[in-house]
Structures are given as C-alpha cells and as structure tokens.
Design an enzyme around this catalytic site. Sequence first.
Site, PDB file in Angstrom:
ATOM      1  N   ARG A 142      -0.330   0.619  -3.005  1.00 50.39           N
ATOM      2  CA  ARG A 142      -1.359   0.461  -1.977  1.00 50.39           C
ATOM      3  C   ARG A 142      -2.635  -0.217  -2.479  1.00 50.39           C
ATOM      4  NH1 ARG A 142      -0.014   2.589   2.832  1.00 50.39           N
ATOM      5  NH2 ARG A 142       1.444   4.337   2.936  1.00 50.39           N
ATOM      6  N   ASP A 202       5.546   2.741  11.146  1.00 48.64           N
ATOM      7  CA  ASP A 202       4.652   3.247  12.192  1.00 48.64           C
ATOM      8  C   ASP A 202       4.741   2.437  13.486  1.00 48.64           C
ATOM      9  OD1 ASP A 202       3.940   4.909  10.188  1.00 48.64           O
ATOM     10  OD2 ASP A 202       1.815   4.384  10.149  1.00 48.64           O
TER      11      ASP A 202
END
Length: 549
Positions: A142, A202
């Site tokens: 990330r 998502d």
Amino acid sequence: MEKSALQKARAAYQPKLPLGLRGAVSVKEGAPTESVADQAEIKALFPNTYGLPLVEFVPATEQREYAAMNVGVILSGGQAPGGHNVICGIFDELKRQNPASRFYGFLMGPGGLVDHKYVELTADIIDEYRNTGGFDMIGSGRTKLEEPAQFESGLEILRKLDIKALVIIGGDDSNTNACVLAEYYAAKEAGVQVIGCPKTIDGDLKNDQIETSFGFDTACKTYAEVIGNIQRDANSARKYWHFIKLMGRSASHIALECALQTQPNVAIISEEVEAKEQSLDDIVAYIAGVVARRAAKGQNFGTVLIPEGLIEFVPAIKKLIKELNDLLATDEAVAATDGKSGAEVVEWVKAHLQAANRATLESLPAGVQKQLALDRDPHGNVQVSLIETEKLLSEMVGKKLAEMKAAGQYTGKFAPLHHFFGYEGRCAAPSNYDADYCYALGTSAAQLIANGKTGYMAIVKNTTAPAAEWKAGGVPITMMLNMERRSGAMKPVIRKALVRLDGAPFQAFAAQREKWAEETCYMYPGPIQYFGPTEVCDQCTATLKLEQA
Ligand code: FBP
C-alpha cells in the site's frame, strides 16, 4: 509444490478473449475527451496527458511488426481475484508481439519500484499462476506513489532495466497516482509510458467507462456462497440470528450484491443510512422490528448483512470520528494519555469532546468506546475497520428487544451469531468472468503500450454479453478525474463510486426487502462453478446485469 485436482484443471483453462483482441489488432480512436468535472484545473495539472481520445481495439486484416520492448508491472493495494491473469495477459501479448520483449514484476507493491526490488517474469513463473487467485506471484503493498523523489527513484531502475512502460494494477487512488506518474514522465520526456488497470473487490472503481473493477465478481460470489450456506443452516436449526459483516472499506456494493444473490432478511446499505441521516438507534430499531415481526410468526432466526464501512456513514458517528482524529493527534492528548490505562484514556477523551460527540460516544457499548479511543493507525486515525460492527449492532438489538419485551411488544427468543467475511474472498480462484475479464484487461494493457499510449487505463466493456462480444480498449485517466479535498488540500482524484440510491441494483433490492424481511425467501447460489453449462459458469454479478440492462 503439490497441487489439488482443481488447481491442475484450472491451470489448463484458456481465458476467453474479445474478438477485437484475438489475432491481428488495430486501434480505433475517438474524439478528444474532457475530465468529468473541473476541466480547467485538471487540464492545467496534466498538460501532457489531458484530452486524449478513447481507444478501442478492433480486428485488423494484417499482422503488424512489433519492436521488442521491456515492460514492468506493479500490484497495488488489497488483493483481488484475477490479478495474476492480468499479468498473464500482459505477458502473453507482449511475447506474442515480440518474443525478445522482457517483463519485470516489482515486488510487494509500488514500494518495489521505489526500492528497486524486482523479478524478471518468465514463462515458467507465469505458468504457475494462470487462473489462480491471490497476488503472491509478486506480492502487493500500500505504499503510495506520490512524491517526485519516488518517481525519480523509480526512473533509475526503469532505465537500468530498459523498461519503457509500466502497468499499475490498483484501485482509484493507485490509478490516480498512475496518472500523476504518467504526466511526470511525459513532462520530462523520460520515455516511460504508464498504464493503469481497474482492481478492487470493493467494486467502487467504476463509471461510464469502467463497467466494474476486477475481483468484485469472484469475491461477491464467494461471500454469497457462504451466506447462502448460513441461511440454509438458519432455516434448518431455526434458532439463530446471523449478523454478517462484509468487506468493503467504504462503499456498500459488496453487501448489496450479496443481498441480491442471497435475499437475506436484512441488508443495511451505508449510502442509504447517510442519505436518510439515520442514527445507529434508527438502524437498531429497524433490525429489532424485523426480528420482532418474524418472531410473531414463530421465526426466531434470520440473517443481517452489514457493510464494513457502515459506522463512518452514520452522520453522528462520522462527526465523532472526525473530532476524535483531530483531538487524539494533538501533543496535549499524547502527553495526557501516555501510560494511562484504557479506562483512563476513555475518560480523558470524554472530558475533552464536544457535548454532542460525547453523548454519541457514551451511547455506544463500552468495548466500542475503547476501540474508538485507543486503536489508532500509524497516522493517528481511528481504525474504523477494526470495530466489530456486527457485534455492536447485535448487542444493541438485544437491548432494544429486551425493552420491547418489557413493554409487551415482543415475545420471541434472540440468539445472535457473528461473522466477518473479507479475506475469505479476496484471494479466491477467479470466476470465469474474472479470469476472462482480467486476461482481456492485461491483453489490452499490452496493446495500449504497443500503440504508444500513456496515462490510460485498460478497459473492457459490454461484459454482460458473451466474451467474444466484449469491447476492449483504453480510457485516458484524466477523463475520470475531478478535484476533491484530501488531507486539507484540493487534489485531482478519480471519483469513488458509491452505491447510487437511484441506481437499478439498489432499486431492485429496495423493491423486495420488505418481503425478504418477513418471509423466508433465501437464495442459495452455491460455490463458484468453473466447468459446466454457461448459465452456471459464465454469469456476471447481479449488479452489473441490472446496471447494464
Ligand atoms: P483495495 O481498495 O486496495 O482493493 O482494498 C480493498 C479491501 O479489501 C477493503 O475491502 C478492506 O477494507 C481493505 O482492503 C483491507 O485491507 P488490509 O487487509 O490491507 O487492511
């Protein structure tokens, strides 16, 4: 490494490609594009990559020659089923164009580019990962690629490996950063193209150009299978209420899709909670009402789907979290709470909050008060995703039902069980849809590179039709940008797609939820099928079908 029978059979699966990407390919270019909003600001920030045309790949009559070219790839952010197939698609197309081309994977996300950690991806590595879930071929991370120092460090290794194009596979933030990087390298004529690829379970990276992000299909099917199994169990034992939290950091697409696939008794959609300015008590009252109505019919069981990001969409809690983030970041807070017990920190926090936010905090169970006051991420922010919303809600529903019982409004039994489904689906073996979609995305990315494009995202459209009719191409990332406030400053970003309450998927759910609440209308989608009739193996999500209908 030993392999299961399914792993072996799956390795041999040949993903289906759209006609436009099979064999000889030519490029059809559209008119110049504009960003979705804030055109003047975006144009000024991206002078070299703004206004480029949409691109579609169509069958060509003649094969063309392709020069050898080295390409790099990065996986960014959370895992999503199909990532390996994007990489396989790039590899196969790159080698088909010119076998002398070389392909490098940067390790553990964007940090691998900055820190010069990489591996050359050769056929023996690629073949191990065809049609598999996970990102373990090269790992993910990330690290945000945002700073010129990172871009320069990346450029050093790209030059050393003679890499002329980089593919960044990520979500909305990673693709925004890919666009900034493309512009940076274009501005300094570094000779490195940057291409993005839409990933996230998502499902919140979608718009007029992107039908869906990859991984959403497989993750939802995996969760829906298990929800269906739980519903079968609930309907058999008839004694438990299952509170099921589903991943999805902010948008509720996963919860909505799973609801459409399984028809639970309750599904909470965060975007609706926010739009209707509902409080936690409103949500609790709604669930308790459904429990009571079912109990009146002798049905002391049910299922409740809860999106992971819910509590940040409850307006009062959103305000509380904002004040907590500001308050706990101060030096005064750090000094005052250092070495104190959990209970003492909670008391200190309560004494320093505004009255309305204090009341909101005090309305929550003691365990959640502690989580909000104590669990911080490295930036000092509340770790909302750690809050066990499923337990919080069931505890509050239990209390509400006890009050209702005392008032003679409820006579049933309430025994809750809790589940959180997230990691179970993020690395599942990709469904045929995701395996095909991702392979086509990778092939498109390699075509965008071969056609000299930079600042584009690979796209594949018309995916509710059979794969042969899918339309592959590229969209300039600047076309999807708008200006938003992030960390106190206005920044160009890709707009996150939340659940639209006027959209067909939510409307389909809303039209049926009262029936699902009172009656037992469970659907049991069963496990993902990889082999067999097309109506069980090659279906996309209900969300996509309804949106594209
Ligand atoms: P991306 O947006 O990076 O694809 O990640 C999605 C997600 O799976 C969310 O649903 C979840 O909240 C988050 O990642 C968890 O990430 P981590 O395991 O890094 O905490």
